[in-house]
Design a protein around this motif. Structure first.
Motif, PDB file in Angstrom:
ATOM      1  N   ILE A  30       2.870   8.386   4.968  1.00 47.62           N
ATOM      2  CA  ILE A  30       3.422   9.929   4.652  1.00 47.62           C
ATOM      3  C   ILE A  30       4.098  10.182   6.118  1.00 47.62           C
ATOM      4  CG2 ILE A  30       2.737  12.317   4.330  1.00 47.62           C
ATOM      5  CD1 ILE A  30       0.102  11.653   3.481  1.00 47.62           C
ATOM      6  N   LEU A  31       5.751  10.315   5.694  1.00 44.12           N
ATOM      7  CA  LEU A  31       6.888  10.554   6.320  1.00 44.12           C
ATOM      8  C   LEU A  31       6.167  12.509   6.831  1.00 44.12           C
ATOM      9  CD1 LEU A  31      10.127   9.915   6.360  1.00 44.12           C
ATOM     10  CD2 LEU A  31       8.508   8.658   7.147  1.00 44.12           C
ATOM     11  N   LEU A  60      -4.827   6.908   3.013  1.00 51.69           N
ATOM     12  CA  LEU A  60      -3.498   7.931   3.795  1.00 51.69           C
ATOM     13  C   LEU A  60      -3.519   7.796   4.530  1.00 51.69           C
ATOM     14  CD1 LEU A  60      -3.760  11.086   1.104  1.00 51.69           C
ATOM     15  CD2 LEU A  60      -2.864   8.823   0.452  1.00 51.69           C
ATOM     16  N   PHE A  61      -2.664   7.825   5.502  1.00 52.04           N
ATOM     17  CA  PHE A  61      -1.884   7.566   6.843  1.00 52.04           C
ATOM     18  C   PHE A  61      -0.849   8.795   6.892  1.00 52.04           C
ATOM     19  CE2 PHE A  61      -3.875   3.670   6.205  1.00 52.04           C
ATOM     20  CZ  PHE A  61      -4.684   3.802   7.316  1.00 52.04           C
ATOM     21  N   ALA A  62      -0.771   9.615   8.043  1.00 54.52           N
ATOM     22  CA  ALA A  62       0.468  10.775   8.091  1.00 54.52           C
ATOM     23  C   ALA A  62       0.741  10.605  10.073  1.00 54.52           C
ATOM     24  CB  ALA A  62      -0.169  12.017   8.213  1.00 54.52           C
ATOM     25  N   GLY A  76       2.470  -3.980   7.697  1.00 56.87           N
ATOM     26  CA  GLY A  76       1.724  -4.426   6.253  1.00 56.87           C
ATOM     27  C   GLY A  76       0.450  -3.721   7.032  1.00 56.87           C
ATOM     28  N   THR A  77       0.735  -2.718   7.720  1.00 48.32           N
ATOM     29  CA  THR A  77      -0.606  -1.671   7.932  1.00 48.32           C
ATOM     30  C   THR A  77      -0.785  -0.612   6.878  1.00 48.32           C
ATOM     31  OG1 THR A  77      -0.364  -0.742   9.684  1.00 48.32           O
ATOM     32  CG2 THR A  77      -1.853  -2.083  10.071  1.00 48.32           C
ATOM     33  N   ILE A  78       0.811  -0.456   6.228  1.00 44.75           N
ATOM     34  CA  ILE A  78       0.629   0.319   4.991  1.00 44.75           C
ATOM     35  C   ILE A  78       1.759   0.142   3.860  1.00 44.75           C
ATOM     36  CG2 ILE A  78       2.206   2.633   4.566  1.00 44.75           C
ATOM     37  CD1 ILE A  78       2.147   3.494   7.149  1.00 44.75           C
ATOM     38  N   ASP A  79       1.019   0.021   2.757  1.00 47.21           N
ATOM     39  CA  ASP A  79       1.901  -0.572   1.217  1.00 47.21           C
ATOM     40  C   ASP A  79       2.862   0.132   0.754  1.00 47.21           C
ATOM     41  OD1 ASP A  79      -0.617  -2.768   1.998  1.00 47.21           O
ATOM     42  OD2 ASP A  79      -1.634  -1.249   0.846  1.00 47.21           O
TER      43      ASP A  79
END
Length: 302
Positions: A30-31, A60-62, A76-79
């Protein structure tokens, strides 16, 4: 969260497909643009739907800045992520094969563009860029399209004296860290003016129909009646939802269909994910962003 029976049945069927997929988790980036917890809350519904559709845990990554998402996709750690056009360009310029743009947000009038919006406090007396001479002007993130790339190109075109070099026209030019930070900094009087993004449709007092101003209004951070618009960019192509090309094809198909149908299935969830009122998402491809890629290459280099 609203869940229709049809959607529940659809996600159950998609989960059946997922048994053959060669993934054990799915990661959504998430940007930046608002604080991390609000971003996570906005995407919680999509996280749940994705787990149902794929049958695997979803994380989820923020990250604190745009580059965290860009590097996650490259590494490759975010799809999957909804990128701004400049963030997509940055990803593409570093590795043209790593992601594929699949969907774009659609405004209420059917368009797929938005604007960089320059704004200041109404009580400052600033009504245009001419009134910003000698004052502090704020950008958001270096990888933001509306928060840096486009205004850095278009604002100097508004007057012979205007440059982006600190101290030459503006008293100072600063990076705030993101859209929400810029909005709050202007509203609180910490800086004199700044730029953020909005679809430019609907009412100013609502923060327009969608964008960072709308999210700030929804969060109770600002009263738009105390702010004034001082500049608006030309139309910018809305950024794409991208998927890593290394994902199994059925995963990419499943996620494209899920996000594409999100507005019809759960309008509240789509509102949260799309940062306001929209018609949902529609297909998009790389060609839509060629002009932004060239602009970024010229201004930033990569």
């Amino acid at each position: 969260m609203k869940k229709t029976l049809a959607f529940a049945l659809a996600t159950t069927a998609l989960a059946g497909m997922a048994q053959a997929q060669e993934i054990d988790e799915f990661r959504i980036g998430i940007l930046g643009g608002e604080n991390a917890q609000d971003r996570l809350n906005s995407y919680a519904c999509l996280q749940e739907y994705t787990e149902e559709a794929l049958g695997v845990p979803v994380k989820l990554f923020a990250p604190a800045d745009y580059n965290g998402v860009i590097q996650g996709l490259l590494g490759g750690t975010i799809d999957m992520a909804w990128l701004g056009a400049s963030a997509y360009a940055a990803t593409y310029l570093q590795d043209p094969e790593v992601v594929e743009p699949v969907l774009v947000k659609v405004n209420l009038d059917g368009s797929i563009g938005y604007h960089s919006i320059g704004f200041a406090r109404k009580d400052s007396g600033v009504e245009s860029l001419e009134g910003m001479e000698g004052k502090v002007f704020g950008f958001g993130d270096p990888n933001s399209t509306s928060g840096y790339l486009i205004p850095s190109i278009e604002i100097p075109q508004q007057g012979e004296k205007i440059t982006m070099e600190p101290g030459e026209y503006f008293g100072d030019v600063v990076f705030t860290g993101g859209h929400e930070q810029t909005i709050v900094a202007v509203f609180n009087g910490d800086i004199d003016g700044g730029v953020t993004w909005a679809d430019g449709q609907g009412n100013w007092e609502d923060g327009y129909n969608s964008g960072a101003l709308r999210k700030a209004v929804d969060a109770g951070l600002v009263d738009m009646n105390e702010l004034v618009e001082i500049w608006k960019s030309k139309v910018i192509p809305e950024g794409p939802v991208v998927l890593r090309t290394a994902l199994p094809e059925d995963v990419r198909t499943t996620m494209t269909e899920l996000v594409d149908g999100l507005h019809e299935r759960d309008a509240d969830c789509a509102y949260n994910v799309a940062a306001g009122d929209t018609l949902g998402f529609q297909p998009v491809d790389h060609d839509t962003y060629q002009s932004i890629i060239e602009a970024r290459r010229a201004v930033i280099g990569e």
